[in-house]
Every structure is written in C-alpha cells, then in structure tokens.
Design a protein around this motif. Sequence first.
Motif, PDB file in Angstrom:
ATOM      1  N   GLU A  82      29.502  37.778  53.928  1.00 47.90           N
ATOM      2  CA  GLU A  82      30.444  37.509  52.834  1.00 47.90           C
ATOM      3  C   GLU A  82      30.484  38.679  51.849  1.00 47.90           C
ATOM      4  O   GLU A  82      31.565  39.114  51.437  1.00 47.90           O
ATOM      5  N   GLU A  83      29.295  39.202  51.506  1.00 41.81           N
ATOM      6  CA  GLU A  83      29.230  40.346  50.576  1.00 41.81           C
ATOM      7  C   GLU A  83      29.987  41.545  51.122  1.00 41.81           C
ATOM      8  O   GLU A  83      30.742  42.198  50.395  1.00 41.81           O
ATOM      9  N   ASN A  86      33.698  40.910  50.827  1.00 44.43           N
ATOM     10  CA  ASN A  86      34.123  40.982  49.427  1.00 44.43           C
ATOM     11  C   ASN A  86      34.233  42.413  48.932  1.00 44.43           C
ATOM     12  O   ASN A  86      35.140  42.746  48.170  1.00 44.43           O
ATOM     13  N   PRO A  90      38.406  43.044  48.369  1.00 46.96           N
ATOM     14  CA  PRO A  90      38.155  42.275  47.147  1.00 46.96           C
ATOM     15  C   PRO A  90      39.208  41.204  46.850  1.00 46.96           C
ATOM     16  O   PRO A  90      38.910  40.237  46.152  1.00 46.96           O
TER      17      PRO A  90
END
Length: 153
Positions: A82-83, A86, A90
């Motif tokens: 997930e990071e 992101n 974004p």
Amino acid sequence: MYRKILVAFDGSEPSKHAMDIAVSTADKWKSELVILSVVPRVMMPVFPDEGFGAAPITAAQDMSEYQDKMKEIYAGSLSEAEEDINEAFPDLVVTTKLMEGRPSAVIVEEAEEDQIDLIVIGSRGVGGITGWILGSTSRRVVESCTKPILVVK
Ligand SMILES: Nc1ncnc2c1ncn2[C@@H]1O[C@H](COP(=O)(O)OP(=O)(O)OP(=O)(O)O)[C@@H](O)[C@H]1O
Ligand SMILES: [Mg+2]
C-alpha cells in the motif's frame, strides 16, 4: 468503466504482476483499488480427550500462535504494498483488506459484497508445486465468480 477494482495479493510474483496491472488500470479509469489478502486458516485436527492429555492443548496454542504470526506477516506485506502504491500514485484511492479463511471463497464473497467491477488475480501463487497453468485459488475464483476477472501470469 471500472468503478472498483479488487486485486488478490499473496505476495507471489504472479500476484505482484496482477498488482501492477490492477494499479495501472485503476489509475487509467480513476477507479478505487481494493487490495485483498487472505490468511488461510490453519486446519484444527480433532484432539482426543484422553490419552496424551497435555500435548493437544499445547498443540492448539502453537497453532493459534502460528495463525497470529501468519496474520502479522500478511499485514506487513499488505501495508508495504500500500505504501509503495501511495508513493507512486498519490491520487489513487487504495484500501487494503486482511481477512481469514479459504482464499478463493473469501475473494469471491468480497467481490460480491464490495460491489467490485473487476477482479485481478495471478495465475499461480506462493504454493505451486504442480505444472498446472492455474493454481487452485485462481481456478476456483474463475469457476465460481460471475464478475469480470483478469488473470495475470
Ligand atoms: N491467500 C491469498 N490471499 C489473496 N490472494 C491469493 C491468496 N492465495 C492466492 N491468491 C491469488 O490467487 C493467485 C493464484 O494463486 P493460487 O493459490 O491459485 O496458486 P498456487 O499457490 O500456485 O497454487 P495452490 O495454492 O493451489 O498450491 C495469486 O497470484 C493471488 O492473486
Ligand atoms: Mg496458493
């Protein structure tokens, strides 16, 4: 076109390829992305209530500790994925789901309940000792789910 896309992630190479395609498709269509990982349940054997009395209780505790450990490992890989997304995308709306159970059944149930428009799944996973093109999870999902499915090698 695809409002909500679900990708089934078990950390395997094919599921990473599935993730790449799910992310770029979600980015293209401005879809919401759901990343689903399912921790398979450790099978509980039937313990005898007599005989080797103390051992079964310890074994049951060991199994539940093992299950918790597996859950931690899955949660770690899920939030790492997930990071990364992101950071790279974004603007993408990403949610992660960590569930327990039989992976194929949970994937199909989630797709129905979460009103998913497209499932993206790897052809094989972390198991994979046979020469089949599809693993048992992807085969079951393809067989039983009525949603559009993209199988990625
Ligand atoms: N526990 C899981 N959670 C989420 N997705 C999963 C899980 N297991 C498998 N998948 C999804 O299904 C795809 C195919 O994996 P599958 O389990 O069918 O193959 P395999 O592990 O090679 O074979 P098998 O499990 O039958 O030994 C994976 O790439 C992934 O997308
Ligand atoms: Mg598997």
